[in-house]
Design a protein around this motif. Structure first.
Motif, mmCIF file in Angstrom:
data_model
loop_
_atom_site.group_PDB
_atom_site.id
_atom_site.type_symbol
_atom_site.label_atom_id
_atom_site.label_comp_id
_atom_site.label_asym_id
_atom_site.label_seq_id
_atom_site.Cartn_x
_atom_site.Cartn_y
_atom_site.Cartn_z
ATOM 1 N N THR A 45 32.603 -70.073 -22.189
ATOM 2 C CA THR A 45 31.312 -70.700 -22.496
ATOM 3 C C THR A 45 30.169 -69.745 -22.189
ATOM 4 O OG1 THR A 45 32.239 -72.881 -22.039
ATOM 5 C CG2 THR A 45 29.835 -72.686 -22.000
ATOM 6 N N VAL A 46 30.270 -69.006 -21.088
ATOM 7 C CA VAL A 46 29.250 -68.016 -20.737
ATOM 8 C C VAL A 46 29.176 -66.952 -21.829
ATOM 9 C CG1 VAL A 46 28.595 -66.204 -19.085
ATOM 10 C CG2 VAL A 46 29.403 -68.428 -18.257
ATOM 11 N N TYR A 47 30.332 -66.441 -22.269
ATOM 12 C CA TYR A 47 30.348 -65.435 -23.338
ATOM 13 C C TYR A 47 29.697 -65.974 -24.611
ATOM 14 C CZ TYR A 47 33.247 -61.790 -21.211
ATOM 15 O OH TYR A 47 33.711 -60.757 -20.432
ATOM 16 N N ARG A 48 30.053 -67.185 -25.009
ATOM 17 C CA ARG A 48 29.493 -67.768 -26.237
ATOM 18 C C ARG A 48 27.983 -67.969 -26.118
ATOM 19 N NH1 ARG A 48 34.215 -70.821 -26.090
ATOM 20 N NH2 ARG A 48 33.126 -72.564 -25.126
ATOM 21 N N ALA A 49 27.537 -68.488 -24.978
ATOM 22 C CA ALA A 49 26.113 -68.739 -24.785
ATOM 23 C C ALA A 49 25.327 -67.434 -24.797
ATOM 24 C CB ALA A 49 25.877 -69.498 -23.483
ATOM 25 N N LEU A 50 25.829 -66.399 -24.125
ATOM 26 C CA LEU A 50 25.136 -65.111 -24.111
ATOM 27 C C LEU A 50 25.048 -64.516 -25.511
ATOM 28 C CD1 LEU A 50 26.557 -63.513 -20.847
ATOM 29 C CD2 LEU A 50 24.186 -64.202 -21.282
ATOM 30 N N ALA A 51 26.139 -64.559 -26.252
ATOM 31 C CA ALA A 51 26.143 -64.024 -27.618
ATOM 32 C C ALA A 51 25.127 -64.768 -28.478
ATOM 33 C CB ALA A 51 27.535 -64.114 -28.221
ATOM 34 N N SER A 52 25.076 -66.076 -28.344
ATOM 35 C CA SER A 52 24.141 -66.887 -29.115
ATOM 36 C C SER A 52 22.699 -66.587 -28.722
ATOM 37 C CB SER A 52 24.461 -68.370 -28.880
ATOM 38 O OG SER A 52 23.532 -69.182 -29.551
ATOM 39 N N LEU A 53 22.428 -66.474 -27.430
ATOM 40 C CA LEU A 53 21.074 -66.156 -26.973
ATOM 41 C C LEU A 53 20.635 -64.785 -27.478
ATOM 42 C CD1 LEU A 53 21.272 -67.513 -23.318
ATOM 43 C CD2 LEU A 53 19.919 -68.474 -25.204
ATOM 44 N N ALA A 54 21.561 -63.842 -27.535
ATOM 45 C CA ALA A 54 21.237 -62.504 -28.037
ATOM 46 C C ALA A 54 20.915 -62.549 -29.530
ATOM 47 C CB ALA A 54 22.382 -61.539 -27.761
ATOM 48 N N VAL A 55 21.702 -63.267 -30.296
ATOM 49 C CA VAL A 55 21.472 -63.379 -31.739
ATOM 50 C C VAL A 55 20.123 -64.031 -32.016
ATOM 51 C CG1 VAL A 55 22.238 -64.617 -33.820
ATOM 52 C CG2 VAL A 55 23.886 -63.368 -32.442
ATOM 53 N N GLU A 56 19.751 -64.996 -31.198
ATOM 54 C CA GLU A 56 18.507 -65.735 -31.411
ATOM 55 C C GLU A 56 17.287 -65.033 -30.811
ATOM 56 O OE1 GLU A 56 19.384 -69.612 -29.907
ATOM 57 O OE2 GLU A 56 21.007 -69.878 -31.343
ATOM 58 N N GLY A 57 17.490 -63.871 -30.180
ATOM 59 C CA GLY A 57 16.375 -63.109 -29.641
ATOM 60 C C GLY A 57 15.897 -63.551 -28.274
ATOM 61 N N GLU A 58 16.636 -64.439 -27.618
ATOM 62 C CA GLU A 58 16.260 -64.884 -26.281
ATOM 63 C C GLU A 58 16.838 -63.980 -25.200
ATOM 64 O OE1 GLU A 58 16.292 -69.091 -25.303
ATOM 65 O OE2 GLU A 58 16.803 -69.498 -27.386
ATOM 66 N N ASP A 60 18.270 -59.788 -24.468
ATOM 67 C CA ASP A 60 18.557 -58.424 -24.898
ATOM 68 C C ASP A 60 20.033 -58.185 -24.636
ATOM 69 O OD1 ASP A 60 16.031 -57.492 -25.680
ATOM 70 O OD2 ASP A 60 15.482 -57.007 -23.617
ATOM 71 N N SER A 61 20.664 -57.434 -25.508
ATOM 72 C CA SER A 61 22.061 -57.080 -25.338
ATOM 73 C C SER A 61 22.215 -55.596 -25.595
ATOM 74 C CB SER A 61 22.924 -57.869 -26.322
ATOM 75 O OG SER A 61 24.261 -57.443 -26.269
ATOM 76 N N LEU A 62 22.989 -54.946 -24.752
ATOM 77 C CA LEU A 62 23.283 -53.542 -24.968
ATOM 78 C C LEU A 62 24.681 -53.249 -24.459
ATOM 79 C CD1 LEU A 62 23.025 -51.860 -22.037
ATOM 80 C CD2 LEU A 62 20.650 -52.391 -22.430
ATOM 81 N N GLU A 68 30.894 -51.843 -21.895
ATOM 82 C CA GLU A 68 30.793 -53.265 -21.571
ATOM 83 C C GLU A 68 29.474 -53.820 -22.101
ATOM 84 O OE1 GLU A 68 31.456 -56.105 -17.710
ATOM 85 O OE2 GLU A 68 30.630 -54.114 -17.361
ATOM 86 N N ALA A 69 29.511 -55.017 -22.668
ATOM 87 C CA ALA A 69 28.294 -55.679 -23.130
ATOM 88 C C ALA A 69 27.518 -56.189 -21.919
ATOM 89 C CB ALA A 69 28.635 -56.835 -24.059
ATOM 90 N N LEU A 70 26.218 -55.884 -21.904
ATOM 91 C CA LEU A 70 25.334 -56.315 -20.828
ATOM 92 C C LEU A 70 24.178 -57.095 -21.434
ATOM 93 C CD1 LEU A 70 25.158 -52.968 -18.810
ATOM 94 C CD2 LEU A 70 26.675 -54.921 -18.396
ATOM 95 N N TYR A 71 23.653 -58.048 -20.673
ATOM 96 C CA TYR A 71 22.608 -58.935 -21.169
ATOM 97 C C TYR A 71 21.493 -59.081 -20.141
ATOM 98 C CZ TYR A 71 26.388 -60.350 -24.280
ATOM 99 O OH TYR A 71 27.408 -60.351 -25.189
ATOM 100 N N ARG A 72 20.301 -59.401 -20.635
ATOM 101 C CA ARG A 72 19.197 -59.811 -19.765
ATOM 102 C C ARG A 72 18.266 -60.691 -20.581
ATOM 103 N NH1 ARG A 72 14.368 -55.480 -19.004
ATOM 104 N NH2 ARG A 72 13.956 -55.245 -21.202
ATOM 105 N N ALA A 73 17.506 -61.511 -19.893
ATOM 106 C CA ALA A 73 16.531 -62.349 -20.578
ATOM 107 C C ALA A 73 15.538 -61.435 -21.276
ATOM 108 C CB ALA A 73 15.830 -63.263 -19.582
ATOM 109 N N ASP A 120 19.616 -47.148 -27.084
ATOM 110 C CA ASP A 120 19.374 -47.309 -25.665
ATOM 111 C C ASP A 120 19.624 -45.953 -25.032
ATOM 112 O OD1 ASP A 120 18.882 -50.168 -25.628
ATOM 113 O OD2 ASP A 120 21.004 -50.386 -26.102
ATOM 114 N N VAL A 121 18.690 -45.506 -24.216
ATOM 115 C CA VAL A 121 18.782 -44.192 -23.592
ATOM 116 C C VAL A 121 19.106 -44.388 -22.114
ATOM 117 C CG1 VAL A 121 17.569 -42.047 -23.088
ATOM 118 C CG2 VAL A 121 17.094 -43.278 -25.231
ATOM 119 N N PHE A 122 20.223 -43.816 -21.683
ATOM 120 C CA PHE A 122 20.657 -43.913 -20.293
ATOM 121 C C PHE A 122 20.338 -42.619 -19.573
ATOM 122 C CE2 PHE A 122 23.134 -47.006 -22.547
ATOM 123 C CZ PHE A 122 23.270 -48.058 -21.660
ATOM 124 N N GLY A 123 19.849 -42.716 -18.374
ATOM 125 C CA GLY A 123 19.533 -41.552 -17.552
ATOM 126 C C GLY A 123 19.330 -41.989 -16.122
#
Length: 139
Positions: A45-58, A60-62, A68-73, A120-123
């Motif tokens: 459920t957490v995976y589905r909700a995060l994916a949905s929030l990312a698609v809807e622009g609520e 960020d996903s990188l 690994e997929a990472l998320y933040r509001a 996304d630039v990592f440093g």
């Protein structure tokens, strides 16, 4: 035709937990935080909700350098890019007009239209760079 997502208690719990997290977090990490707080929510459920929030622009996903997929509001609406510290996770949203122009030119030169991209630039952030230099100097 798009259908509106139901705003279930699980989805709201994920949204709230994501909003209270500092920086980017994995689905596993968010799930762990929710469970530690007493939530009975399931990992799928957490995976589905995060994916949905990312698609809807609520959210960020990188993808981390490890894949690994990472998320933040999401704090910015619309297309944007990030600078991300590999050490502490500090994330800065940046404008990248040069990247936008480059993506359009490369797509056009190869016969593509409607290009989309993720950059996304990592440093190391300023503080982590200073710590690394200090550690090298004392070694």
């Amino acid at each position: 035709m798009t259908t509106a997502k139901r705003n279930t208690w699980q989805r709201e719990a994920v949204r709230e937990a994501l909003g209270s997290s500092d920086g980017f977090i994995s689905a596993q990490g968010l799930y762990s935080n929710l469970r530690d707080g007493g939530s009975p929510i399931g990992l799928a459920t957490v995976y589905r909700a995060l994916a949905s929030l990312a698609v809807e622009g609520e959210a960020d996903s990188l993808q981390s350098p490890e894949g690994e997929a990472l998320y933040r509001a999401c704090s910015t609406t619309g297309h944007h890019h990030h600078l991300i510290c590999r050490n502490c996770g500090l994330t800065v949203e940046i404008e990248a007009d040069a990247v936008e122009e480059w993506a359009q030119q490369v797509a056009s030169a190869n016969g593509f239209t409607e290009p989309q991209h993720v950059v996304d630039v990592f440093g190391l952030c300023r503080d982590c760079s200073a710590q690394a230099r200090s550690a090298q100097a004392s070694a």
